[in-house]
Scaffold this active site. Structure first.
Site, PDB file in Angstrom:
ATOM      1  N   CYS A  86      29.655  27.722  17.550  1.00 61.60           N
ATOM      2  CA  CYS A  86      30.532  27.349  18.655  1.00 61.60           C
ATOM      3  C   CYS A  86      31.984  27.661  18.307  1.00 61.60           C
ATOM      4  CB  CYS A  86      30.432  25.884  19.030  1.00 61.60           C
ATOM      5  SG  CYS A  86      28.784  25.376  19.499  1.00 61.60           S
TER       6      CYS A  86
ATOM      7  N   ARG B   5      31.111  33.369  16.922  1.00 58.82           N
ATOM      8  CA  ARG B   5      30.690  32.041  16.466  1.00 58.82           C
ATOM      9  C   ARG B   5      29.538  31.475  17.301  1.00 58.82           C
ATOM     10  NH1 ARG B   5      34.734  29.614  13.247  1.00 58.82           N
ATOM     11  NH2 ARG B   5      33.690  27.638  13.570  1.00 58.82           N
TER      12      ARG B   5
ATOM     13  N   TRP C 293      26.840  27.989  20.674  1.00 59.90           N
ATOM     14  CA  TRP C 293      25.605  28.341  19.959  1.00 59.90           C
ATOM     15  C   TRP C 293      24.754  27.090  20.040  1.00 59.90           C
ATOM     16  CZ3 TRP C 293      22.899  26.635  15.616  1.00 59.90           C
ATOM     17  CH2 TRP C 293      21.943  27.527  15.110  1.00 59.90           C
TER      18      TRP C 293
ATOM     19  N   ASN D 278      32.572  21.176  18.857  1.00 66.50           N
ATOM     20  CA  ASN D 278      31.828  21.994  17.894  1.00 66.50           C
ATOM     21  C   ASN D 278      31.311  21.050  16.819  1.00 66.50           C
ATOM     22  OD1 ASN D 278      30.906  23.918  16.073  1.00 66.50           O
ATOM     23  ND2 ASN D 278      32.959  24.455  15.340  1.00 66.50           N
ATOM     24  N   GLY D 279      30.018  21.096  16.525  1.00 67.85           N
ATOM     25  CA  GLY D 279      29.442  20.195  15.518  1.00 67.85           C
ATOM     26  C   GLY D 279      28.233  19.491  16.096  1.00 67.85           C
TER      27      GLY D 279
ATOM     28  N   GLU E  33      19.041  41.289  -0.146  1.00 68.53           N
ATOM     29  CA  GLU E  33      20.152  41.395   0.806  1.00 68.53           C
ATOM     30  C   GLU E  33      19.923  42.565   1.775  1.00 68.53           C
ATOM     31  OE1 GLU E  33      22.443  39.828   2.026  1.00 68.53           O
ATOM     32  OE2 GLU E  33      23.987  41.215   2.707  1.00 68.53           O
TER      33      GLU E  33
ATOM     34  N   LYS F  32      19.724  42.203   5.793  1.00 63.06           N
ATOM     35  CA  LYS F  32      20.583  42.951   6.729  1.00 63.06           C
ATOM     36  C   LYS F  32      19.734  43.606   7.811  1.00 63.06           C
ATOM     37  CE  LYS F  32      23.636  41.657   6.188  1.00 63.06           C
ATOM     38  NZ  LYS F  32      24.071  40.731   5.228  1.00 63.06           N
TER      39      LYS F  32
ATOM     40  N   GLU G 104      17.953  40.987  10.254  1.00 64.15           N
ATOM     41  CA  GLU G 104      18.797  40.171  11.129  1.00 64.15           C
ATOM     42  C   GLU G 104      19.449  40.970  12.249  1.00 64.15           C
ATOM     43  OE1 GLU G 104      22.199  38.186   9.375  1.00 64.15           O
ATOM     44  OE2 GLU G 104      22.509  39.830   7.995  1.00 64.15           O
TER      45      GLU G 104
ATOM     46  N   HIS H  61       1.583  42.214  -7.272  1.00 66.13           N
ATOM     47  CA  HIS H  61       0.973  40.879  -7.157  1.00 66.13           C
ATOM     48  C   HIS H  61       0.809  40.446  -5.696  1.00 66.13           C
ATOM     49  CE1 HIS H  61       1.227  40.491 -11.449  1.00 66.13           C
ATOM     50  NE2 HIS H  61       2.520  40.807 -11.405  1.00 66.13           N
TER      51      HIS H  61
ATOM     52  N   LYS I  27      28.013  33.163  13.351  1.00 65.40           N
ATOM     53  CA  LYS I  27      28.683  33.534  12.115  1.00 65.40           C
ATOM     54  C   LYS I  27      28.839  32.370  11.154  1.00 65.40           C
ATOM     55  CE  LYS I  27      30.876  36.541   9.614  1.00 65.40           C
ATOM     56  NZ  LYS I  27      29.974  37.450   8.898  1.00 65.40           N
TER      57      LYS I  27
HETATM   58  C1  F6R Z   1      23.817  37.190   6.706  1.00 59.12           C
HETATM   59  C2  F6R Z   1      24.817  36.148   6.803  1.00 59.12           C
HETATM   60  C3  F6R Z   1      24.404  34.758   6.487  1.00 59.12           C
HETATM   61  C4  F6R Z   1      25.528  34.047   5.715  1.00 59.12           C
HETATM   62  C5  F6R Z   1      25.173  32.566   5.530  1.00 59.12           C
HETATM   63  C6  F6R Z   1      26.198  31.849   4.698  1.00 59.12           C
HETATM   64  O1  F6R Z   1      24.343  38.434   7.020  1.00 59.12           O
HETATM   65  O2  F6R Z   1      25.929  36.383   7.160  1.00 59.12           O
HETATM   66  O3  F6R Z   1      23.211  34.719   5.791  1.00 59.12           O
HETATM   67  O4  F6R Z   1      25.695  34.675   4.485  1.00 59.12           O
HETATM   68  O5  F6R Z   1      25.071  31.955   6.785  1.00 59.12           O
HETATM   69  O6  F6R Z   1      27.446  31.907   5.292  1.00 59.12           O
HETATM   70  P1  F6R Z   1      28.775  31.648   4.483  1.00 59.12           P
HETATM   71  O7  F6R Z   1      28.894  32.724   3.465  1.00 59.12           O
HETATM   72  O8  F6R Z   1      29.855  31.708   5.515  1.00 59.12           O
HETATM   73  O9  F6R Z   1      28.650  30.299   3.847  1.00 59.12           O
END
Ligand code: F6R
Length: 590
Positions: A2, A27, A72, A96-97, A463, A467, A470, A486, A585
């Site tokens: 949010c 967000r 969100w 927000n929260g 990672e 990527k 997602e 395995h 985000k």
């Molecule tokens: C993936 C991504 C998330 C963040 C995770 C932690 O691309 O962005 O997995 O890495 O939500 O977020 P931060 O780093 O902001 O604590």
């Protein structure tokens, strides 16, 4: 999770808030709304979907007091009714929260006091509580409302009878933008950056009363507080696409610069001065998602070169078991946003136990940065693409910095510093010379991807898989190459591409053997390597060559092709790269 932007000034705040919401869309982007004050009335306009949908409903509205929200969803599906602002008699709020005790408050307000709720959200109780306590004094009613709610919140409220905005922060970020005869409140500075760079970050349990010609920060008991006005160091260009099709692509391409910004000035002084390194016996790294994978890379580096034990924990798991922590542990939170609720709580837990804490955080003034009180800022600039890219590579630099800080070998330190200085140019040449689009084109319709590597690059494989899944929604898994036999080997067939990281180091032959195993089952192989030899040529269907760098930095050069594979596949398949479905985000909820 949010985004909030609010305006009180002399201009028409409607276009300002709408533009700000667009910048905050990263967000949350399932619904949005604004409320504006016109004479002694409040008008609310809301829409399901993106800000464009909301804009289409705006019909020349004009007001110099406006609040806005992009959502969100947590409680209640994304629809027009559940979109913020939420209202009660003459009151509008954005939140927000999560209000954790919303259910009992709602029950009481409905059954005892006959309040009619419109939405399924936890947030609506805030508006009704303010109304419940209101007897002509908006600030007093707002403060009484605060005494009733539990949970995390950034709130901005309007009342039809007052030319004021009242805001409060506990657990969810709020920052004031101080302009000429105008004040902004937002979840981060990006929505008002073209109006002012002067900001005041609200701390936990602080509220602000904003009037047309002044603002006053107070604690929740109503005592006035004085807070310093800070200046934002980055410009508007860092939150614009600058000719790139997507923020993610821009952010991938910035990594030669962002890495430099991360180590610059820290080689001698890594901002950890208040931690006595002689005192701690173990490092515990807590993080989520991509930041967690960076933490795993840090474990390989610190344990191998400095021989200090490193524990890496998913913050969300760490909190709810009985972590074996000691006051001699240094607990380090790694977070791009600095707002991830689980990581923040993990640090609070560590502090309670008496551990030293530090943060590796990108967003200045964020909750985790404040809670840790010391650490390393990543200085990667705003990361707006929801998929984290440049923050990951900067986190690896920051972890190397932490390692240099604790390592006692002057020769090792000198060597790392020498090599780190070469990195920006090496990354620049990787970015300029890569040709990943045709590879993405070739595999864009794959039903499943495997990413495999060993040692320090195993977290990079995870990672890479994260990527891809997602942003392209193609199932993908990152695995230690040696573990493939395995289980995951059962998935290999001629349709499944496996991305292997093959760095020329001591375990090179082992990875080659794992590639053989895939090849003999007709699997396709995309090989990311720093040197091509005959075996690679024989086994790989596609080869991506990255610069040869010191072992500690191999995750940085190896992740970049993976970021680009994910980006191009998602883009070619018509996915919303910067705002993938269901994601946001900054995860300020648990
Ligand atoms: C993936 C991504 C998330 C963040 C995770 C932690 O691309 O962005 O997995 O890495 O939500 O977020 P931060 O780093 O902001 O604590």
């Amino acid at each position: 999770m949010c985004g909030i932007i609010a305006y009180l000034g002399q201009k028409n705040g409607v276009p300002i808030v709408l533009k700000g919401l667009k910048r905050l869309e990263y967000r949350g982007y399932d619904s949005a709304g604004i409320a504006l004050k016109q004479e002694n009335n409040l008008k609310t306009i809301k829409a399901k979907g993106k800000i464009e949908q909301l804009k289409a409903l705006i019909n020349g509205e004009n007001s110099n007091i406006v609040i806005g929200h992009t959502r969100w969803a947590t409680h209640g599906e994304p629809n027009h009714i559940n979109a913020h602002p939420h209202t009660s008699e003459g009151i509008a709020i954005v939140h927000n929260g999560i209000i954790e005790n919303h259910a009992s408050l709602r029950k009481e307000l409905e059954h005892k006091y006959n309040y009619k709720f419109q939405s399924q959200t936890d947030s609506e109780v805030i508006a009704h509580l303010i109304d419940f306590f209101y007897d002509g004094d908006f600030e007093d009613a707002f403060r009484k409302m605060l005494t009733k709610i539990d949970g995390a919140f950034g709130i901005v409220a309007l009342h039809k009878n007052h030319n004021q905005m009242i805001c409060a922060r506990k657990g969810s970020p709020l920052v004031l933008g101080i302009g000429e005869n105008e004040t902004f409140v937002a979840s981060d500075p990006s929505p008002f950056l073209d109006h002012t760079k002067n900001v005041v970050y609200l701390d936990e349990k602080q509220m602000v009363i904003i009037n047309p010609d002044s603002y006053q920060i107070k604690d929740f008991n109503g005592y006035n507080l004085e807070k310093e006005v800070e200046k934002i160091s980055y410009g508007i260009e860092s939150i614009q696409k600058q000719g790139y099709k997507h923020f993610m692509l821009k952010e991938i391409n910035e990594q030669n610069e962002t890495i430099k910004n991360c180590f610059r000035g820290k080689i001698k002084d890594i901002e950890m001065v208040s931690i006595k390194k002689e005192n701690f016996q173990r490092i515990v790294l807590v993080a989520c998602g991509t930041s967690y994978y960076a933490a795993l890379v840090g474990k390989y580096i610190i344990e191998k070169t400095t021989h200090l034990p490193v524990l890496v924990e998913h913050a969300s798991e760490f909190r709810y078991r009985q972590p074996m922590l000691y006051p001699t542990d240094l607990v380090v939170a790694i977070s791009q946003s600095g707002e991830t609720a689980d990581t923040l709580e993990a640090i609070r837990l560590a502090k309670k136990i008496g551990c030293s804490t530090a943060g590796m955080v990108n967003v200045t003034g964020s909750s985790i940065a404040k809670e840790c009180g010391q650490g390393i800022y990543l200085h990667a600039g705003p990361e707006i693409g929801v998929a984290s890219t440049k923050a990951f590579t900067s986190q690896i630099i920051a972890l190397n910095m932490l390692n240099l800080y604790i390592n006692k070998d002057p020769y090792y330190k000198m060597k790392v510093i020498e090599e780190i200085k070469k990195l920006p140019d090496q990354i620049k040449s990787l970015l300029e010379n890569q040709n990943i689009k045709p590879i993405a084109e070739k595999y864009r319709n794959a039903k499943y991807f495997l990413f495999m590597a060993r040692d320090i690059n195993y977290p990079v494989a995870m990672e890479g898989a994260l990527k891809l899944k997602e942003i392209s929604y193609i199932p993908a898994e990152g695995y230690p190459a040696g573990e493939m036999k395995h289980g995951p080997i059962a998935l290999i067939d001629s349709e499944v591409p496996s991305v292997f990281i093959v760095t020329k180091d001591s375990i090179f032959p082992k990875v080659i053997s794992n590639m053989e195993e895939v090849k003999s089952r007709k699997g396709k192989i995309i090989c990311i390597c720093d040197e091509i030899n005959e075996e690679i040529q024989r086994l790989a269907d596609d080869i991506i060559v990255v610069p040869q760098v010191k072992w500690e930095f191999t995750p940085i050069v190896n992740v970049i092709p993976m970021q680009l594979i994910a980006y191009h596949i998602a883009d070619m398949n018509g996915k919303n790269v910067d705002q993938p479905k269901n994601l946001a985000k900054s995860c300020t909820v648990e």
